[in-house]
Design a protein around this motif. Structure first.
Motif, short mmCIF file in Angstrom:
data_model
loop_
_atom_site.label_atom_id
_atom_site.label_comp_id
_atom_site.label_asym_id
_atom_site.label_seq_id
_atom_site.Cartn_x
_atom_site.Cartn_y
_atom_site.Cartn_z
N TYR A 107 0.84 -1.19 0.00
CA TYR A 107 0.00 0.00 0.00
C TYR A 107 0.88 1.25 0.00
O TYR A 107 1.96 1.25 0.60
CB TYR A 107 -0.92 0.00 1.22
CG TYR A 107 -1.90 -1.15 1.23
CD1 TYR A 107 -3.08 -1.08 0.49
CD2 TYR A 107 -1.64 -2.32 1.96
CE1 TYR A 107 -3.97 -2.14 0.49
CE2 TYR A 107 -2.54 -3.38 1.96
CZ TYR A 107 -3.70 -3.29 1.22
OH TYR A 107 -4.59 -4.34 1.22
N PHE A 149 -10.42 -2.84 0.46
CA PHE A 149 -9.03 -2.37 0.42
C PHE A 149 -8.07 -3.45 0.90
O PHE A 149 -6.88 -3.41 0.57
CB PHE A 149 -8.89 -1.10 1.25
CG PHE A 149 -9.89 -0.04 0.88
CD1 PHE A 149 -9.92 0.49 -0.39
CD2 PHE A 149 -10.84 0.39 1.81
CE1 PHE A 149 -10.85 1.46 -0.74
CE2 PHE A 149 -11.78 1.35 1.47
CZ PHE A 149 -11.79 1.89 0.19
N MET A 155 -4.52 -3.09 -5.76
CA MET A 155 -3.47 -2.09 -5.80
C MET A 155 -2.78 -2.04 -7.16
O MET A 155 -2.15 -1.03 -7.51
CB MET A 155 -2.43 -2.36 -4.71
CG MET A 155 -2.93 -2.08 -3.30
SD MET A 155 -3.66 -0.43 -3.15
CE MET A 155 -2.33 0.60 -3.72
N TRP A 158 -4.49 0.73 -8.85
CA TRP A 158 -4.06 2.02 -8.31
C TRP A 158 -2.71 2.41 -8.89
O TRP A 158 -2.48 3.56 -9.29
CB TRP A 158 -3.97 1.92 -6.79
CG TRP A 158 -3.73 3.24 -6.11
CD1 TRP A 158 -4.66 4.09 -5.60
CD2 TRP A 158 -2.45 3.85 -5.85
NE1 TRP A 158 -4.06 5.20 -5.05
CE2 TRP A 158 -2.70 5.08 -5.19
CE3 TRP A 158 -1.13 3.48 -6.11
CZ2 TRP A 158 -1.69 5.94 -4.79
CZ3 TRP A 158 -0.10 4.34 -5.73
CH2 TRP A 158 -0.39 5.54 -5.07
N LYS A 159 -1.80 1.46 -8.95
CA LYS A 159 -0.47 1.75 -9.47
C LYS A 159 -0.51 2.16 -10.95
O LYS A 159 0.17 3.08 -11.37
CB LYS A 159 0.44 0.53 -9.31
CG LYS A 159 0.85 0.25 -7.87
CD LYS A 159 1.72 -0.99 -7.83
CE LYS A 159 2.14 -1.32 -6.42
NZ LYS A 159 2.93 -2.57 -6.36
N PHE A 162 -1.66 5.77 -10.96
CA PHE A 162 -0.98 6.86 -10.26
C PHE A 162 0.53 6.68 -10.05
O PHE A 162 1.19 7.64 -9.67
CB PHE A 162 -1.62 7.05 -8.88
CG PHE A 162 -3.09 7.33 -8.91
CD1 PHE A 162 -3.58 8.48 -9.52
CD2 PHE A 162 -4.00 6.45 -8.35
CE1 PHE A 162 -4.94 8.75 -9.56
CE2 PHE A 162 -5.37 6.70 -8.37
CZ PHE A 162 -5.84 7.86 -8.98
N ARG A 198 -4.08 14.80 -1.09
CA ARG A 198 -4.29 13.58 -1.87
C ARG A 198 -5.72 13.54 -2.37
O ARG A 198 -6.62 14.12 -1.77
CB ARG A 198 -3.98 12.34 -1.01
CG ARG A 198 -2.50 12.22 -0.64
CD ARG A 198 -2.23 11.08 0.32
NE ARG A 198 -0.82 10.99 0.65
CZ ARG A 198 0.03 10.12 0.11
NH1 ARG A 198 -0.41 9.24 -0.80
NH2 ARG A 198 1.31 10.10 0.45
N LEU A 201 -8.72 8.75 -3.96
CA LEU A 201 -8.14 7.40 -3.99
C LEU A 201 -6.80 7.35 -3.28
O LEU A 201 -6.08 6.35 -3.36
CB LEU A 201 -8.00 6.91 -5.43
CG LEU A 201 -9.32 6.69 -6.18
CD1 LEU A 201 -9.05 6.24 -7.62
CD2 LEU A 201 -10.19 5.65 -5.46
N ALA A 203 -4.07 9.21 -3.76
CA ALA A 203 -2.88 9.53 -4.54
C ALA A 203 -2.50 11.00 -4.35
O ALA A 203 -3.36 11.87 -4.25
CB ALA A 203 -3.14 9.26 -6.03
#
Length: 284
Positions: A107, A149, A155, A158-159, A162, A198, A201, A203
């Motif tokens: 995370y 989560f 994730m 997400w990666k 961002f 942030r 999400l 980021a």
């Protein structure tokens, strides 16, 4: 309907693809002394040592409460079970550079977005220092992360949205101290991670870097832009001094999380590194 399915498959494939930065040279030999300095430079002590509970050095920190759950910094001593003593240099490098640990995706409460900027030699040095720490057999408390989560594979998405793993590139036309300060602020010292807002999400909003965080994933932190620092009475010399002793130009003493950062980190930096980050943050 067929178009929707195709678009869905395409989006899923994009969001699940690996996010990997440049390959590192893992044949380098790490230096423990340099690595010990990086432990202080990277804020490892403040995050991974819960002094309030009397836990041993780097054996686990206090939980970071966010809207996505409470993330507890783990034991990163050389203990093979409770710590990271069984990790190889390749696994450590993958965690620091790409946000992937032996347990899967990490995370971004762990600031691999910043550590990815570190050099190959620094990764080897930090690994050597951590492997030389006193092993502590007590594991850190478990993080409390609710579903969905807690499902680490998300994730990857997400990666892909961002995270852009890369190595630091000095800014052309700027001095060496300026670039050192910029590297520290965006890299291992990860000032930008705490002192920036942030999005929903979690980021970092990079276009608002250093403008302060109202809370949430990065915690609450004030703005440290040039204008904000000047308004608070700082110049480069006084900012470097504050990073050493915690005293502000207004004769206050920084406490809380920043107090820990100073006590466990910046106060033990070299004068040159404190001066460099001050020069960068106050640059016109």
């Amino acid at each position: 309907m067929g178009l929707v399915v195709v678009l869905g498959i395409g989006a899923g494939a994009y969001l699940l693809k690996p996010v990997i930065g440049p390959a590192r040279d893992l044949s380098l030999v790490g230096d423990v002394e340099r690595g010990n300095y990086l432990i202080r430079l990277g804020g490892c002590v403040a995050c991974h040592t819960d002094g309030q509970s009397g836990r041993a050095f780097l054996s686990g920190g206090m939980g970071l409460v966010t809207q996505f759950g409470t993330f507890v910094p783990p034991n990163i001593t050389s203990d093979p079970t409770a710590g990271i003593g069984r990790w190889t240099l390749a696994q450590f490098s993958d965690a620091m550079s790409n946000g992937v640990g032996p347990q899967g995706h990490l995370y971004p409460a762990f600031p691999y977005e910043n550590y990815t900027l570190m050099s190959d030699q620094e990764i080897a040095d930090l690994y050597a220092a951590l492997m030389a720490t006193e092993p502590v057999s007590a594991p850190a408390a478990a993080s409390q992360i609710p579903f969905p989560f807690s499902f680490r594979p998300i994730m990857a998405g997400w990666k892909n949205l961002f995270f852009k793993p890369a190595r630091f590139v000095p800014e052309a036309g700027k001095s060496e101290p300026y670039n050192r300060g910029k590297y520290l602020a965006f890299g291992p010292a990860h000032c930008v991670a705490c002192h920036s807002p942030r999005n929903v999400l979690g980021a970092v909003e990079w276009d608002k870097a250093f403008t302060g965080s109202p809370g949430g994933t990065g915690g609450k932190a004030p703005a440290i832009t040039r204008d904000a620092l000047l308004e608070d009475g700082y110049d480069a010399a006084t900012l470097a001094q504050t990073l050493m002793d915690g005293f502000t130009p207004g004769f206050d003493v920084l406490g809380g999380s920043m107090g820990e950062v100073i006590a466990d980190g910046t106060s033990q930096w070299t004068d040159a590194d404190r001066a460099a980050i001050a020069e960068y943050l106050l640059d016109e």
